[in-house]
Design a protein around this motif. Structure first.
Motif, short mmCIF file in Angstrom:
data_model
loop_
_atom_site.label_atom_id
_atom_site.label_comp_id
_atom_site.label_asym_id
_atom_site.label_seq_id
_atom_site.Cartn_x
_atom_site.Cartn_y
_atom_site.Cartn_z
N TYR A 30 -0.15 -2.76 0.56
CA TYR A 30 -1.01 -1.64 0.15
C TYR A 30 -1.77 -1.97 -1.14
CZ TYR A 30 -2.42 3.02 -1.33
OH TYR A 30 -3.14 4.10 -1.76
N SER A 33 -4.38 -4.90 -0.50
CA SER A 33 -5.23 -4.79 0.69
C SER A 33 -6.70 -5.15 0.44
CB SER A 33 -5.12 -3.37 1.28
OG SER A 33 -5.47 -2.39 0.32
N PHE A 323 -4.61 1.54 4.95
CA PHE A 323 -4.98 0.29 4.30
C PHE A 323 -6.45 -0.08 4.49
CE2 PHE A 323 -0.49 -0.10 5.64
CZ PHE A 323 0.10 -0.19 4.38
#
Length: 358
Positions: A30, A33, A323
């Motif tokens: 996360y 990303s 994401f």
């Protein structure tokens, strides 16, 4: 000597360690990303290219030379596709720009009165003439030029874009060269007590991901070619563009059919002054759906993925929501792996004392 209780404690500790590791890995994905796109694309390309490299190795070529040959083949294919498709797509974008104003006028004169009368939605409040004037249709034919001009306003964005393009082949090359070594080293890290079970799960995940990545991409390519040829036979000037969009959208079940037939019907209504071409367009997509369902998907993908169409749609949307573009790339592969893990979890639960069996 460790008692049974000690072994249970160790086992529970390991389970918590795995759970924490998975959570940390999700947080890691996360947070990083924004920079993961070239690496994920490189991993996907290396995964799909590894079987070809392995076959070349069996022909007594070195691993590095096999990777170079694979890269050369892929580059030739991409260059050939670019030389064939780019000029045709550019001409179709220009045609789309030419019929844009006419589309708004016809929609205002023909579709709006029917919508107002039969559906009860009042669209007359919209100033359609101003909308048509606001959109610079003459410039929409050079979409790539406009996009590049917008991107070049930020030097950092340009550098990041170029960097990603350069990183993809570099990452793919090194991953392809060391793929077997990395897989072997990852296998060496697995605890010996769980090696056979982890190997079995990993093999099932490999089978499912291979079926999806290779099979689904071939299905998308076949559908794109089929729709383009069918619409070209009908006489639609935007046949290549619509076929390409429909093929790409086919990564989600039924999405390619819905998007493709919608765009094709609109383009046919704008180009032709007859209802018969609309019937032929519907026939093209009906044949495409039948060929996909009865031939392409069973032959190229089979039933090894086991993902319900609703699960596929949810995986793509959830990945994109969590994401962004990276999530869209990894949504379906992650869902496929989770499906394998849930299958094993379900089997263990049905055989456990919690379910009711001794």
């Amino acid at each position: 000597m460790a008692t049974k209780k000690d072994l249970m404690v160790i086992s529970d500790t390991q389970k918590w360690l795995v759970l924490v590791s998975v959570l940390l890995f999700g947080i890691f994905i996360y947070l990083l990303s924004p920079i993961l796109s070239p690496f994920l694309v490189g991993i996907a390309l290396a995964y799909m290219g590894d079987p070809l490299v392995d076959r070349l190795e069996k022909l007594k070529l070195s691993r590095t030379l096999s990777v170079v040959v694979t890269f050369a083949v892929l580059l030739l294919i991409l260059v050939a596709i670019g030389l064939i498709l780019v000029p045709k797509l550019a001409s179709q974008f220009r045609f789309l720009a030419e019929i844009g104003p006419e589309a708004i006028v016809r929609f205002q004169k023909e579709a709006i009165p029917w919508i107002n009368q039969n559906i009860g939605i009042d669209l007359d409040a919209i100033d359609w003439s101003s909308l048509g004037a606001t959109i610079n249709w003459k410039e929409t034919g050079s979409i790539v030029t406009k996009t590049l001009a917008r991107v070049t306003t930020s030097g950092i964005a340009v550098a990041a874009f170029i960097g990603n393009l350069v990183l993809i082949p570099v990452v793919t090359f090194y991953l392809l060269r060391d793929w077997d070594i990395m897989v072997e080293r990852i296998g060496d890290l697995i605890p010996r007590n769980y090696y056979q079970r982890c190997t079995k799960v990993a093999y099932e995940c490999h089978e499912m991901l291979g079926a999806f990545l290779r099979g689904q991409l071939l299905v998308m390519l076949a559908l794109g070619v089929m729709y383009s040829i069918g619409l070209w036979v009908v006489g639609l000037k935007l046949a290549l563009l619509i076929g390409l969009v429909a093929g790409l959208a086919s990564i989600v079940p039924y999405m390619g059919f819905v998007v493709g037939i919608g765009f094709a019907l609109i383009a046919a209504m704008l180009q032709f002054q007859d209802w018969m071409p609309l019937v032929w367009v519907c026939l093209v997509f009906a044949i495409g759906q039948m060929v996909e369902g009865m031939l392409l998907t069973p032959l190229l993908v089979g039933d090894r993925i086991g993902l319900h169409p609703v699960a596929v749609i949810f995986a793509v949307l959830a990945g994109g929501q969590l994401f962004g573009f990276v999530g869209i790339l990894i949504g379906l592969p992650v869902a496929a792996v989770i499906m394998v893990l849930l299958r094993h979890l379900h089997a263990n639960y049905k055989g456990s004392s919690l379910y009711g069996k001794p």
